[in-house]
Design a protein around this motif. Sequence first.
Motif, PDB file in Angstrom:
ATOM      1  N   LYS B 198      64.311  57.100  31.006  1.00 50.39           N
ATOM      2  CA  LYS B 198      63.871  55.718  30.217  1.00 50.39           C
ATOM      3  C   LYS B 198      63.419  54.990  31.684  1.00 50.39           C
ATOM      4  O   LYS B 198      64.134  54.607  32.472  1.00 50.39           O
ATOM      5  CB  LYS B 198      64.910  54.957  29.791  1.00 50.39           C
ATOM      6  CG  LYS B 198      65.788  55.666  28.383  1.00 50.39           C
ATOM      7  CD  LYS B 198      66.533  54.738  27.330  1.00 50.39           C
ATOM      8  CE  LYS B 198      66.797  55.591  26.666  1.00 50.39           C
ATOM      9  NZ  LYS B 198      66.068  55.305  25.199  1.00 50.39           N
ATOM     10  N   PRO B 294      70.949  60.548  15.519  1.00 47.92           N
ATOM     11  CA  PRO B 294      70.002  60.154  17.225  1.00 47.92           C
ATOM     12  C   PRO B 294      70.768  59.582  17.390  1.00 47.92           C
ATOM     13  O   PRO B 294      70.408  58.406  17.937  1.00 47.92           O
ATOM     14  CB  PRO B 294      68.675  60.116  15.973  1.00 47.92           C
ATOM     15  CG  PRO B 294      69.224  59.271  15.531  1.00 47.92           C
ATOM     16  CD  PRO B 294      70.060  59.764  14.537  1.00 47.92           C
ATOM     17  N   GLU B 351      67.519  49.547  24.094  1.00 54.22           N
ATOM     18  CA  GLU B 351      66.845  50.159  24.536  1.00 54.22           C
ATOM     19  C   GLU B 351      68.449  50.018  25.535  1.00 54.22           C
ATOM     20  O   GLU B 351      68.168  48.817  25.389  1.00 54.22           O
ATOM     21  CB  GLU B 351      66.194  50.989  25.882  1.00 54.22           C
ATOM     22  CG  GLU B 351      65.260  51.368  24.883  1.00 54.22           C
ATOM     23  CD  GLU B 351      64.355  52.611  25.218  1.00 54.22           C
ATOM     24  OE1 GLU B 351      63.794  52.126  26.953  1.00 54.22           O
ATOM     25  OE2 GLU B 351      63.738  53.409  25.292  1.00 54.22           O
ATOM     26  N   ASN B 413      59.855  48.247  25.031  1.00 59.78           N
ATOM     27  CA  ASN B 413      59.287  48.674  23.817  1.00 59.78           C
ATOM     28  C   ASN B 413      60.216  49.229  23.185  1.00 59.78           C
ATOM     29  O   ASN B 413      61.329  49.851  23.753  1.00 59.78           O
ATOM     30  CB  ASN B 413      57.869  49.021  24.790  1.00 59.78           C
ATOM     31  CG  ASN B 413      58.322  50.474  25.603  1.00 59.78           C
ATOM     32  OD1 ASN B 413      59.291  50.097  26.125  1.00 59.78           O
ATOM     33  ND2 ASN B 413      57.746  50.529  26.016  1.00 59.78           N
ATOM     34  N   LYS B 414      60.165  49.347  22.161  1.00 60.59           N
ATOM     35  CA  LYS B 414      60.702  49.928  21.304  1.00 60.59           C
ATOM     36  C   LYS B 414      60.488  51.835  20.822  1.00 60.59           C
ATOM     37  O   LYS B 414      59.400  52.077  20.365  1.00 60.59           O
ATOM     38  CB  LYS B 414      59.818  49.709  19.615  1.00 60.59           C
ATOM     39  CG  LYS B 414      61.472  50.408  18.657  1.00 60.59           C
ATOM     40  CD  LYS B 414      61.489  49.236  17.157  1.00 60.59           C
ATOM     41  CE  LYS B 414      62.253  50.531  16.009  1.00 60.59           C
ATOM     42  NZ  LYS B 414      62.165  49.329  14.433  1.00 60.59           N
ATOM     43  N   GLU B 415      61.662  52.442  21.188  1.00 60.85           N
ATOM     44  CA  GLU B 415      61.227  53.976  21.164  1.00 60.85           C
ATOM     45  C   GLU B 415      62.444  54.347  20.696  1.00 60.85           C
ATOM     46  O   GLU B 415      63.563  53.566  20.565  1.00 60.85           O
ATOM     47  CB  GLU B 415      61.307  54.249  22.983  1.00 60.85           C
ATOM     48  CG  GLU B 415      60.258  54.245  23.347  1.00 60.85           C
ATOM     49  CD  GLU B 415      59.256  55.116  24.618  1.00 60.85           C
ATOM     50  OE1 GLU B 415      60.274  55.466  24.420  1.00 60.85           O
ATOM     51  OE2 GLU B 415      58.698  54.444  25.053  1.00 60.85           O
ATOM     52  N   TYR B 416      62.059  54.986  19.892  1.00 57.83           N
ATOM     53  CA  TYR B 416      63.617  56.128  19.522  1.00 57.83           C
ATOM     54  C   TYR B 416      64.168  56.668  20.279  1.00 57.83           C
ATOM     55  O   TYR B 416      64.123  57.658  21.867  1.00 57.83           O
ATOM     56  CB  TYR B 416      63.609  57.517  18.649  1.00 57.83           C
ATOM     57  CG  TYR B 416      63.009  56.516  17.206  1.00 57.83           C
ATOM     58  CD1 TYR B 416      63.013  56.106  16.780  1.00 57.83           C
ATOM     59  CD2 TYR B 416      61.309  56.339  17.524  1.00 57.83           C
ATOM     60  CE1 TYR B 416      63.092  55.834  15.307  1.00 57.83           C
ATOM     61  CE2 TYR B 416      60.795  55.602  16.565  1.00 57.83           C
ATOM     62  CZ  TYR B 416      61.721  55.196  15.149  1.00 57.83           C
ATOM     63  OH  TYR B 416      61.622  54.790  14.289  1.00 57.83           O
ATOM     64  N   THR B 417      65.798  56.555  20.560  1.00 60.26           N
ATOM     65  CA  THR B 417      66.528  56.984  21.345  1.00 60.26           C
ATOM     66  C   THR B 417      66.769  58.927  21.137  1.00 60.26           C
ATOM     67  O   THR B 417      66.988  59.556  19.555  1.00 60.26           O
ATOM     68  CB  THR B 417      67.751  56.771  21.425  1.00 60.26           C
ATOM     69  OG1 THR B 417      67.885  55.355  22.011  1.00 60.26           O
ATOM     70  CG2 THR B 417      69.027  58.009  22.549  1.00 60.26           C
ATOM     71  N   HIS B 418      66.623  59.573  21.864  1.00 59.70           N
ATOM     72  CA  HIS B 418      66.859  60.856  22.251  1.00 59.70           C
ATOM     73  C   HIS B 418      68.651  61.758  22.238  1.00 59.70           C
ATOM     74  O   HIS B 418      68.759  61.663  23.250  1.00 59.70           O
ATOM     75  CB  HIS B 418      66.850  62.336  22.796  1.00 59.70           C
ATOM     76  CG  HIS B 418      66.561  64.096  21.967  1.00 59.70           C
ATOM     77  ND1 HIS B 418      67.508  64.286  22.856  1.00 59.70           N
ATOM     78  CD2 HIS B 418      66.680  64.707  21.233  1.00 59.70           C
ATOM     79  CE1 HIS B 418      67.465  65.816  22.540  1.00 59.70           C
ATOM     80  NE2 HIS B 418      66.780  65.767  21.188  1.00 59.70           N
ATOM     81  N   ALA B 419      69.129  61.992  21.348  1.00 62.91           N
ATOM     82  CA  ALA B 419      70.559  61.924  21.549  1.00 62.91           C
ATOM     83  C   ALA B 419      71.389  61.044  22.354  1.00 62.91           C
ATOM     84  O   ALA B 419      70.978  60.193  22.847  1.00 62.91           O
ATOM     85  CB  ALA B 419      71.218  63.372  21.878  1.00 62.91           C
TER      86      ALA B 419
END
Lengths: 105, 419
Positions: B198, B294, B351, B413-419
Amino acid sequence: MPKKEIAGVSVDVNEEDYLTDSSQWNREIAIAIAKGEGIAILNDFHWQVIDFLQKDFEEKGTLPTIRRMNKAGGISTKELYEYFPDGPLKKASKIAGLPKPQSCV
Amino acid sequence: MKKIVILGAGTAGTMMANHLARKINHREWSITIVDEHRSHYYQPGFLLLPFGFYSEKDVVRNKADFIPGRVEFLMEKVELIDPRNNRIQLLNGKKLDYHILIVATGAKIVPDEIEGLEDSWHRDIFDFYTIEGAKKLREKLANWEGGKMVVHLAEMPIKCPVAPLEFTFLSDWFLKKKGLRDQVDLTYVTPLSGAFTKQICSDVLGHLLVEKNINLVTDFSIERVDSQRKQMVSYDEKKVDYDLLVTVPTNMGDPLIKRSGMGDDLNFIPTDKHTLQSKQHENIFVLGDAADVPTSKAGSVAHFQAEVLTGNIMNFMKGKAFQHSSDGHANCFIESGDGKAFLIDFNYDIEPVQGRFPFPILGPFSLLKETRINHLGKLAFRWMYWNLLLRGRPMPGITTHMTKAGKKLSSLNKEYTHA
């Protein structure tokens, strides 16, 4: 959030040029991103990988692992490295308009 | 009498038993928790045990001591979950019927998923995700005279995703204190594109590796280990040499999930990430590492999920719609060596950021910043775990859902977290 013109379309991207809104993705954009990643032509194998990543991300909310692409998607790992050299998952996810594989930090 | 059955008396299952025992009507419902093991291990302690911070007795208790009196504890191995008949088959031949099933069977390392890893397992190659591994690694480190030390994670998701990086930082500190650091070439190997993936973490923490003289190998997807040559080999034929390899092998859900046909390719159960209901069976709920949701596989996640799930199970018992939603909230102390640590707090959508925690301005802990008090917080957490967390008691200032107070959210900024 930065914007970038890819294949003639203005799209939202992050600081590493990954699309941040996958609904803005289309096949022309994929072809343009692939060129930037050193992949001149997207063949059937490339598209199979892109389709699987998008379908799995939609269902699970995360990117699959290389193992899962193999076991659930029937994608050969050796071929994956052959067609998406040097970090296949981060390249394929970028071309597919998805986030980069991440950890929590 | 209706029955709730909980499978697994680890962090998640034990917390759930404590929460539910306080909430349910005991004249209508009974709770049974099943686990084949006697001992409960404080898994965060496995990170610190190899360096001598903790001994085995600091990280182990009897599971039964944390199960409330009104909950039946069966120390049995489960043979099969039979969702169509709402029934659990035990290895001893007995059967358990349930109206509501909570699966909290966790995740564990599976070294035989990687060819060659087991050939010199616990000789030149160690894990620190099991009590045996952590103890053997402590012996090895106590007598080791230096060489190439490699800390490696095989593939995501793993439990406590930052642990291998923390292990690397702690190794640097440990070796410096022993006067051995000059004789060790220390390398961190990850399948991801960086030690920090990140941007904000990389900006704030990226300098640590350089300062500590730690080599970094990224994008390394392990195919096999050549234990004769002491070499890891990737799918694209890259090679990393080691004298001492500390690895986090593939993590998978319990084989029971596979036997019962309920899991994905890693034996994790497809689960609604907000309600924690199984996607396949409406009276089955999944908590903690066993779920495929997730977010990080971590005790703090299970802690927040347990509070949400308790509410949803009370709704489910009364036939009401689910009123509680998990936001994937996690918070973790991260050891950075030299007596310091940093702290992160994040959820599905937000995040890690900088700021103060748990109280705005007052802290006392600092988010995404290396401080001594964060390190003391990590050490103090063991007491909180045994005395508050497992028993489902509130922790001061810690809320189920992530709060935005005291955090610098402007840069997100918006993002998805992997695991």
